[in-house]
Design a protein around this motif. Structure first.
Motif, PDB file in Angstrom:
ATOM      1  N   TRP A 188      33.136  47.140  39.897  1.00 19.05           N
ATOM      2  CA  TRP A 188      33.443  45.755  40.231  1.00 19.05           C
ATOM      3  C   TRP A 188      32.208  44.862  40.258  1.00 19.05           C
ATOM      4  O   TRP A 188      32.334  43.640  40.119  1.00 19.05           O
ATOM      5  CB  TRP A 188      34.154  45.688  41.585  1.00 19.05           C
ATOM      6  CG  TRP A 188      35.479  46.384  41.581  1.00 19.05           C
ATOM      7  CD1 TRP A 188      35.793  47.567  42.177  1.00 19.05           C
ATOM      8  CD2 TRP A 188      36.678  45.944  40.933  1.00 19.05           C
ATOM      9  NE1 TRP A 188      37.102  47.904  41.938  1.00 19.05           N
ATOM     10  CE2 TRP A 188      37.675  46.920  41.170  1.00 19.05           C
ATOM     11  CE3 TRP A 188      37.000  44.823  40.155  1.00 19.05           C
ATOM     12  CZ2 TRP A 188      38.965  46.807  40.679  1.00 19.05           C
ATOM     13  CZ3 TRP A 188      38.291  44.719  39.664  1.00 19.05           C
ATOM     14  CH2 TRP A 188      39.254  45.687  39.926  1.00 19.05           C
ATOM     15  N   CYS A 189      31.029  45.436  40.446  1.00 15.07           N
ATOM     16  CA  CYS A 189      29.797  44.630  40.510  1.00 15.07           C
ATOM     17  C   CYS A 189      28.741  45.257  39.601  1.00 15.07           C
ATOM     18  O   CYS A 189      27.646  45.635  40.062  1.00 15.07           O
ATOM     19  CB  CYS A 189      29.278  44.533  41.940  1.00 15.07           C
ATOM     20  SG  CYS A 189      30.452  43.808  43.108  1.00 15.07           S
ATOM     21  N   CYS A 241      25.080  43.623  39.351  1.00 14.44           N
ATOM     22  CA  CYS A 241      24.307  43.824  40.589  1.00 14.44           C
ATOM     23  C   CYS A 241      23.799  45.259  40.688  1.00 14.44           C
ATOM     24  O   CYS A 241      22.646  45.502  41.070  1.00 14.44           O
ATOM     25  CB  CYS A 241      25.169  43.484  41.800  1.00 14.44           C
ATOM     26  SG  CYS A 241      25.722  41.760  41.856  1.00 14.44           S
TER      27      CYS A 241
END
Length: 253
Positions: free
Chosen positions: A40-41, A44
């Motif tokens: 989801w990230c 990052c």
């Protein structure tokens, strides 16, 4: 020239002897929460993993870890954090692959056949979806257009899943590097002391070591077959030895 160097490095990675701590198929089981976080990230996670791969020393950072033609030409030395953030958001796939190559070259980790098949399937699916999209645009058929959209959606799902598993694989490998799994089974053996001819008697090889700072309470036991004291024994040599006239006269010349 650059492409040939890239191919040489890819061939060299096939000859590395070490393996990943976990393969791509086992990353979900190895660290499920981090795999979901990477799904989801992704950008990052890519930023954090690259910084960790550099041991949090951003002065060592170069764009795409030095594996792309643009590396070293993007002003990394002035603002490495901004350059890394730009890399992971605009070139996410390259950032993941660059971190992978960085770890492989540092720890001599080979690319396994299973990982190659998964990554190759992802690339082939993306190319197939692109081809169907071009055909649908040229022909104008609704059926081909729907098929191309399905293939594009499927290729995006596979791409995101493989990247998440790959980044989890990198994280687990760096956990191993940083000792988060405990001491390694193959530890460095202690330095061995070699006995020397000029050591004072008695040597400590083969005998229990005394307490630290304490001298030996007694010398080691005498070897069997030799008298401990009173050597030579009484009555040696026997009477009449050596015989008279020995050695003969004139010897040696």
């Amino acid at each position: 020239m650059a492409s040939q160097d890239y191919m040489d490095k890819m061939q060299l990675r096939q000859n590395y002897r070490n393996l990943w701590h976990t393969d791509l198929m086992g990353t979900i089981q190895a660290d499920t929460p981090y795999c979901c976080f990477a799904l989801w990230c992704g950008p990052c996670v890519s930023y954090l993993l690259r910084k960790r791969a550099l041991y949090n020393d951003m002065s060592r950072y170069t764009c795409c870890a030095g594996y792309m033609p643009c590396s070293g030409r993007c002003g990394e030395s002035k603002c490495p954090e901004v350059c890394l953030a730009t890399e992971v958001f605009l070139c996410f796939g390259n950032s993941v692959a660059s971190t992978r190559f960085l770890l492989q070259d540092e720890f001599n980790i080979q690319t396994t056949q299973c990982d190659n098949c998964i990554i190759g399937f992802m690339f082939c699916l993306q190319q197939l979806a692109c081809i169907f999209s071009i055909i649908a645009m040229i022909v104008g058929s609704e059926e081909i257009q729907e098929a191309s959209q399905l293939l594009s959606c499927l290729s995006d799902m596979v791409y995101c899943t493989v990247c998440a598993c790959m980044q989890t694989q990198h994280k687990v490998e760096m956990d191993k590097r940083d000792g988060k799994f405990g001491p390694q089974p193959m530890s460095v053996p202690p330095v061995q002391q070699m006995s020397r001819l000029d050591q004072p008697y008695p040597p400590n090889v083969g005998y229990p070591a005394p307490a630290y700072g304490q001298p030996y309470a007694q010398p080691p036991p005498q070897a069997q077959g030799y008298p401990a004291s009173g050597y030579p024994p009484a009555g040696y040599p026997p009477a009449g030895y050596p015989p008279a006239g020995y050695p003969p006269a004139g010897y040696p010349k």
